[in-house]
Design an enzyme around this catalytic site. Structure first.
Site, mmCIF file in Angstrom:
data_model
loop_
_atom_site.group_PDB
_atom_site.id
_atom_site.type_symbol
_atom_site.label_atom_id
_atom_site.label_comp_id
_atom_site.label_asym_id
_atom_site.label_seq_id
_atom_site.Cartn_x
_atom_site.Cartn_y
_atom_site.Cartn_z
ATOM 1 N N VAL A 1 61.201 37.255 13.367
ATOM 2 C CA VAL A 1 60.772 36.578 14.595
ATOM 3 C C VAL A 1 61.081 37.597 15.696
ATOM 4 O O VAL A 1 62.204 37.676 16.180
ATOM 5 C CB VAL A 1 61.519 35.244 14.809
ATOM 6 C CG1 VAL A 1 61.128 34.607 16.130
ATOM 7 C CG2 VAL A 1 61.248 34.292 13.650
ATOM 8 N N PRO A 2 60.094 38.425 16.043
ATOM 9 C CA PRO A 2 60.340 39.659 16.804
ATOM 10 C C PRO A 2 60.610 39.488 18.294
ATOM 11 O O PRO A 2 59.801 39.852 19.146
ATOM 12 C CB PRO A 2 59.051 40.445 16.558
ATOM 13 C CG PRO A 2 58.004 39.401 16.403
ATOM 14 C CD PRO A 2 58.689 38.266 15.688
ATOM 15 N N CYS A 3 61.783 38.974 18.623
ATOM 16 C CA CYS A 3 62.145 38.765 20.024
ATOM 17 C C CYS A 3 62.259 40.088 20.781
ATOM 18 O O CYS A 3 62.134 40.105 22.003
ATOM 19 C CB CYS A 3 63.431 37.951 20.137
ATOM 20 S SG CYS A 3 64.809 38.608 19.218
ATOM 21 N N HIS A 4 62.445 41.191 20.061
ATOM 22 C CA HIS A 4 62.527 42.495 20.725
ATOM 23 C C HIS A 4 61.197 42.884 21.374
ATOM 24 O O HIS A 4 61.170 43.746 22.248
ATOM 25 C CB HIS A 4 62.976 43.574 19.731
ATOM 26 C CG HIS A 4 62.026 43.809 18.615
ATOM 27 N ND1 HIS A 4 61.973 42.972 17.499
ATOM 28 C CD2 HIS A 4 61.071 44.747 18.431
ATOM 29 C CE1 HIS A 4 61.030 43.420 16.675
ATOM 30 N NE2 HIS A 4 60.474 44.481 17.220
#
Length: 179
Positions: free
Chosen positions: A132-135
């Site tokens: 879950v690519p919050c970056h």
């Protein structure tokens, strides 16, 4: 099946933690396995190592850290996340590799255009970085913004994907997608 498996990177050993419902957490690489296991226990309680658990995912995570474009299609367990947080996480999973989105745009896509701060709070609780690519969420001005993990990890992950927000000396690649 509950437990964890590990993956190797040039920055150390990371882990994928599983519940009965699916992938429950990603622990970013640590320099030693002892530090990694302590972090797993702190965040998820006592877990058992299983070298066969999530083996394809761990292989994909190792490839991701080598710079391969990887799409993660795995059942996740968001635990006690709220409906809003789950919506945010679902929208995050739609941001393509190597592209970014602003907190404001993510709030708009989630039906709450004035909730950029709430989006940031949801990202701070994300138990599944990379998957879950919050970056990939940055400020509207193109600067990197904050990150609940060590900020250096956000920079590393964006660099792996070839994205250089203005704070890293480049122009961001901002995606303009619709759900």
């Amino acid at each position: 099946m509950r437990g964890f498996n590990t993956f190797e990177t040039r920055w150390g050993v990371g882990a994928a933690v599983f519940s009965e419902k699916g992938l429950a957490g990603i622990v970013l690489p640590h320099e030693s396995k002892l530090e990694l296991e302590q972090e797993i226990a702190r965040r998820f309680g006592k877990q058992t190592y299983n070298k066969n658990l999530g083996k394809p995912l761990c292989s994909s995570l190792a490839r991701y850290f080598l710079g391969d474009v990887v799409r993660f299609n795995i059942q996740v367990d968001y635990g006690n996340a709220t409906d809003f947080e789950i919506l945010i996480y679902s929208n995050l999973r739609a941001i393509p590799y190597g592209e970014t989105l602003s907190y404001k745009k993510l709030a708009e896509l989630s039906g709450r255009p004035r909730a950029a701060r709430a989006v940031g709070n949801a990202l701070a609780k994300n138990p599944l970085p990379i998957v879950v690519p919050c970056h990939r969420v940055i400020r509207s001005d193109g600067s990197i913004g904050g990150w609940s993990g060590k900020r250096e990890w956000k920079e590393k992950l964006l660099k792996i994907e070839g994205v250089a927000p203005t704070a890293l000396g480049g122009r961001p690649s901002v995606v303009n997608f619709q759900r």
